[in-house]
Design a protein around this motif. Sequence first.
Motif, short mmCIF file in Angstrom:
data_model
loop_
_atom_site.label_atom_id
_atom_site.label_comp_id
_atom_site.label_asym_id
_atom_site.label_seq_id
_atom_site.Cartn_x
_atom_site.Cartn_y
_atom_site.Cartn_z
N THR A 82 -1.26 10.00 4.03
CA THR A 82 -2.22 9.16 3.32
C THR A 82 -3.47 8.92 4.13
OG1 THR A 82 -0.38 7.97 2.27
CG2 THR A 82 -2.54 6.94 2.15
N VAL A 138 -5.25 5.77 -0.35
CA VAL A 138 -4.96 4.37 -0.67
C VAL A 138 -6.21 3.58 -0.30
CG1 VAL A 138 -3.61 2.33 -0.06
CG2 VAL A 138 -2.48 4.53 -0.35
N LEU A 154 -6.27 6.10 4.43
CA LEU A 154 -6.52 4.71 4.06
C LEU A 154 -8.02 4.48 4.03
CD1 LEU A 154 -5.45 1.81 3.51
CD2 LEU A 154 -5.70 1.41 5.96
N ILE A 159 -7.52 8.52 -5.39
CA ILE A 159 -7.05 7.16 -5.08
C ILE A 159 -5.85 6.86 -5.98
CG2 ILE A 159 -7.60 4.70 -5.13
CD1 ILE A 159 -10.45 5.36 -4.42
N ARG A 160 -4.69 6.76 -5.37
CA ARG A 160 -3.46 6.51 -6.11
C ARG A 160 -3.08 5.03 -6.13
NH1 ARG A 160 -0.96 11.42 -7.18
NH2 ARG A 160 -2.63 12.99 -7.15
N THR A 161 -3.53 4.29 -5.13
CA THR A 161 -3.20 2.87 -5.03
C THR A 161 -4.45 2.10 -4.59
OG1 THR A 161 -0.94 3.39 -4.35
CG2 THR A 161 -1.71 1.16 -3.91
N LEU A 162 -4.67 0.96 -5.22
CA LEU A 162 -5.78 0.09 -4.86
C LEU A 162 -5.24 -1.31 -4.57
CD1 LEU A 162 -8.84 -0.55 -4.60
CD2 LEU A 162 -8.82 -1.05 -7.06
N SER A 177 0.81 -1.22 0.00
CA SER A 177 0.00 0.00 0.00
C SER A 177 0.84 1.27 0.00
CB SER A 177 -0.93 0.01 1.22
OG SER A 177 -0.18 0.15 2.42
N VAL A 203 1.36 3.10 2.52
CA VAL A 203 0.68 4.06 3.40
C VAL A 203 1.70 4.83 4.23
CG1 VAL A 203 -0.79 4.23 5.45
CG2 VAL A 203 -1.50 2.82 3.54
#
Length: 367
Positions: free
Chosen positions: A250, A323, A252, A347-350, A244, A246
Amino acid sequence: MTQESVKFEAQKRILWRLESYLQKLNGVSVTTSAPRAEGLSCLLHPIIPSPVINGYRNKSTFSVNRGPDGNPKTVGYYLGTWRDRSIVCVWSNHLKNIPEKHNQVAQYYEVFLRQSPVEPCLLFHEGGYWRELIVRTNSQGHTMAIITFHPQELRQEDLNVQKEAVKKFFTTGPGAVCDLSSLYFQESTMTRCSHQQSPYQLLFGEPHLFEDLLGLKICISPDAFFQINTAGAEVLYRTVRELSGVNSNTILLDICCGTGVIGVSLAQYASQVLGIELVEQAVEDARRTAAFNGITNCEFHAGRAEKILPQLLKSKEDGHFIVAVVNPARAGLHYQVVQAIRNCRAIRTLIFVSCKPHGETTRNIIE
């Protein structure tokens, strides 16, 4: 061939089929300069084994039906098929993933049933009352048992007699050797019944189990979802944290958060954790866990993610990097949830956690 290598090849086939479908759908080849596995356009990491592979289950569900000797008051697991009418209920002592404590409680439940004048419920339309047993344990050896009972047409006073009988058996009778921390009773006329549909009735003991995980105390209610292998869950959540990325800048977003374990375990690294879960009791567990561990940067929302998510994202988009972690049930994510995730540019990361990547997860990824 090891189990890890078999699983690796299975995941590789799933990804290959997914890539082929996406290429056909989009009419272009999937290309990337990032490291990738042989025959794939993406990187597939090796399977990470659980540090515990025997007796690892922290939850077991035992059925009641006819055993090899024809006794309908047998507690165990099914062998055979309903289609061939060859179903038989057998003890689980030979199963390596079932802890001895679970087997012990199941065997004493069978003792109770065989001395009870009340018949078991094998098929709803044929009558009977006593049904399956669920056993939950934690790493400290505390044990919660949940007994399901079909009330049929029993009067309340007759129901109370049966509740008192099973309570007495496990507190002062032969079943006391099981040393239960709590015993729950649920009246259910359906195959599966939630706490909202028919409340779990605490006959004695503590209302919750607390499990140690990654230095935290996790609160677990009777029907709360919790990863079945605690040691394996710790490996999973550490991996989620690593993937992630994180950090203190960030937010979450934990979608389908269950009892909030992922969010709570990553809260110390994130600016804020926002969890969404359909099951209200699980949300209560998540809030209780956060409070018990002194975690103050978590919010947990009860309801359908497809309804809560768009408004929640709208209020958090300004200047925040998000994230998102999704850990849905086997039915996968609602398409409106997928749409809300796609529409949120913050949302940059899934991270998608799935126990069944060849099923609805594939559909969600395509969406």
